[in-house]
Design an enzyme around this catalytic site. Sequence first.
Site, PDB file in Angstrom:
ATOM      1  N   TYR A 143      25.252  -4.862 -18.652  1.00  0.00           N
ATOM      2  CA  TYR A 143      24.505  -6.120 -18.623  1.00  0.00           C
ATOM      3  C   TYR A 143      23.106  -5.840 -18.108  1.00  0.00           C
ATOM      4  O   TYR A 143      22.931  -5.165 -17.088  1.00  0.00           O
ATOM      5  CB  TYR A 143      25.199  -7.127 -17.703  1.00  0.00           C
ATOM      6  N   ASP A 154      18.561   0.963 -15.393  1.00  0.00           N
ATOM      7  CA  ASP A 154      18.616  -0.392 -14.847  1.00  0.00           C
ATOM      8  C   ASP A 154      19.326  -0.318 -13.493  1.00  0.00           C
ATOM      9  O   ASP A 154      20.552  -0.272 -13.419  1.00  0.00           O
ATOM     10  CB  ASP A 154      19.350  -1.321 -15.817  1.00  0.00           C
ATOM     11  N   LYS A 169      17.596  -8.104  -7.349  1.00  0.00           N
ATOM     12  CA  LYS A 169      18.594  -8.328  -6.299  1.00  0.00           C
ATOM     13  C   LYS A 169      18.098  -7.898  -4.906  1.00  0.00           C
ATOM     14  O   LYS A 169      17.341  -8.628  -4.299  1.00  0.00           O
ATOM     15  CB  LYS A 169      19.924  -7.690  -6.724  1.00  0.00           C
TER      16      LYS A 169
HETATM   17  C1  LIG Z   1      21.959  -8.967 -12.257  1.00  0.00           C
HETATM   18  C2  LIG Z   1      21.529  -7.933 -13.226  1.00  0.00           C
HETATM   19  C3  LIG Z   1      20.442  -8.126 -14.100  1.00  0.00           C
HETATM   20  C4  LIG Z   1      19.764  -9.456 -14.253  1.00  0.00           C
HETATM   21  O1  LIG Z   1      19.143  -9.895 -13.086  1.00  0.00           O
HETATM   22  P1  LIG Z   1      18.859 -11.475 -12.903  1.00  0.00           P
HETATM   23  O2  LIG Z   1      18.054 -11.527 -11.663  1.00  0.00           O
HETATM   24  O3  LIG Z   1      20.205 -12.124 -12.815  1.00  0.00           O
HETATM   25  O4  LIG Z   1      18.115 -11.923 -14.104  1.00  0.00           O
HETATM   26  C5  LIG Z   1      20.010  -7.063 -14.864  1.00  0.00           C
HETATM   27  N1  LIG Z   1      20.622  -5.871 -14.800  1.00  0.00           N
HETATM   28  C6  LIG Z   1      21.674  -5.646 -13.994  1.00  0.00           C
HETATM   29  C7  LIG Z   1      22.281  -4.284 -13.935  1.00  0.00           C
HETATM   30  C8  LIG Z   1      22.166  -6.672 -13.194  1.00  0.00           C
HETATM   31  O5  LIG Z   1      23.250  -6.460 -12.437  1.00  0.00           O
END
Ligand SMILES: *Cc1c(COP(=O)(O)O)cnc(C)c1O
Length: 421
Positions: free
Chosen positions: A146, A238, A266
């Site tokens: 994701y 990511d 985060k």
């Molecule tokens: C949470 C998450 C995102 C998206 O971040 P948001 O602040 O929710 O838009 C992207 N990549 C990873 C790996 C994530 O866990």
Amino acid sequence: MTQSHEYSEKLWKEALHYLPGGVNSPVRAFRGVGGTPFFTQRAKGSHLWDVDGNEYIDYVCSWGPMILGHAHPKVVRAVQEAARDGTSFGTPNPREVRLAQLVCEAFPSIQKVRFVNSGTEATMSAIRLARGFTKRDKIVKFEGCYHGHADALLVKAGSGGATFDVPDSAGVPADFARNTVTLPLNDFTAVDAVNWREIACVIIEPIPANMGLIPLKSGFLEKLRKLTQESGALLILDEVISGFRIARGGAQELYGIQADLTTLGKIIGGGLPVGAFGGRADVMDMLAPVGPVYQAGTLSGNPLAMAAGIATLEELSQAGTYEKLERLTTTLCDEWKKIVKGHHVRIGSLFCTFFTDRDVVDYASAKTSDTKRYGRFFHGMLERGVYLAPSQFEVGFVSLAHTEADIEQTLRAATEAVRAL
Ligand SMILES: *Cc1c(COP(=O)(O)O)cnc(C)c1O
């Protein structure tokens, strides 16, 4: 077991009236486990209190940001002090420079960084930048990973996509999705079959944590690094979850690998809305106002958000932080494994139990989990004051505020919840 949920039930009815599905982010709706979500009144350290006064040990931690625990005094003070001086300026502000410095120091691969307001914006912008830099359109991602909800990335996506069985979102034009090549995770043969010379970038979670938790096979990241280097494609790691969680320098520090671009979110916002993407200076300097790739944000680099991020990263840089997180999580997981049946994974302060007998190596094997059973276990834990992720396809987060007493209580609850299954 004597919990009352009267006020949460009442709010939920109103929420369903005004908000689609009652929520502003899908997994919060508890559809992966059934039942009605609780509404949080306040949080402190490792605990949450709902509007009916029930108390929970929190292993969701706002889905990762609250690595210091909730309402950490230094973070709260930093935000209060920042707010006193004004909440947004629309000009450069000193805190942006400080947070950038902290990020670049932690990640040797990040020479320059740009702040945005979410992980989604970070990955979306990093992809645009990679396309602008390489002058290629196609990108590679992995099934069940994701990367937020930008169109090009909502193809075979994890997180809510895995929970609700809608990995491919409606509303994403086929013309966009065509440029996203999706491969099974950990599949070396599939990776070899790609024509890398037409690929702008590959994006991957170096610690895949949005279809449950699935470690990459040894050599997989190295293979991607080599193929991209040879073909002029960019490697985007990511690290929105893993950055500053697995180690200060994220999975890149743990695995000794360097990305061309890294996405963060985060933790770097300390609980306020912040994302970032950064990397090689020659790539980052393709961004406006220096280069032709446009990217902007009215609230980007917001002083309150920067202040929360700075306080969090400074606190994390103290000696022994990651050792403590590792120790706490190991203490929990070593006993947990004996109590809860399934396929167990722990990496640093992330943990996950798949309710399956199978070995889980990719999205397909993750989906063999008994999600109904997970749902019953989730509610058994919640009734006993422990809040786990309301979906089999998310992970548990341990914070520095969790205590040995929290862990003992959690293990007692797990023993009873398993017996009641
Ligand atoms: C949470 C998450 C995102 C998206 O971040 P948001 O602040 O929710 O838009 C992207 N990549 C990873 C790996 C994530 O866990």
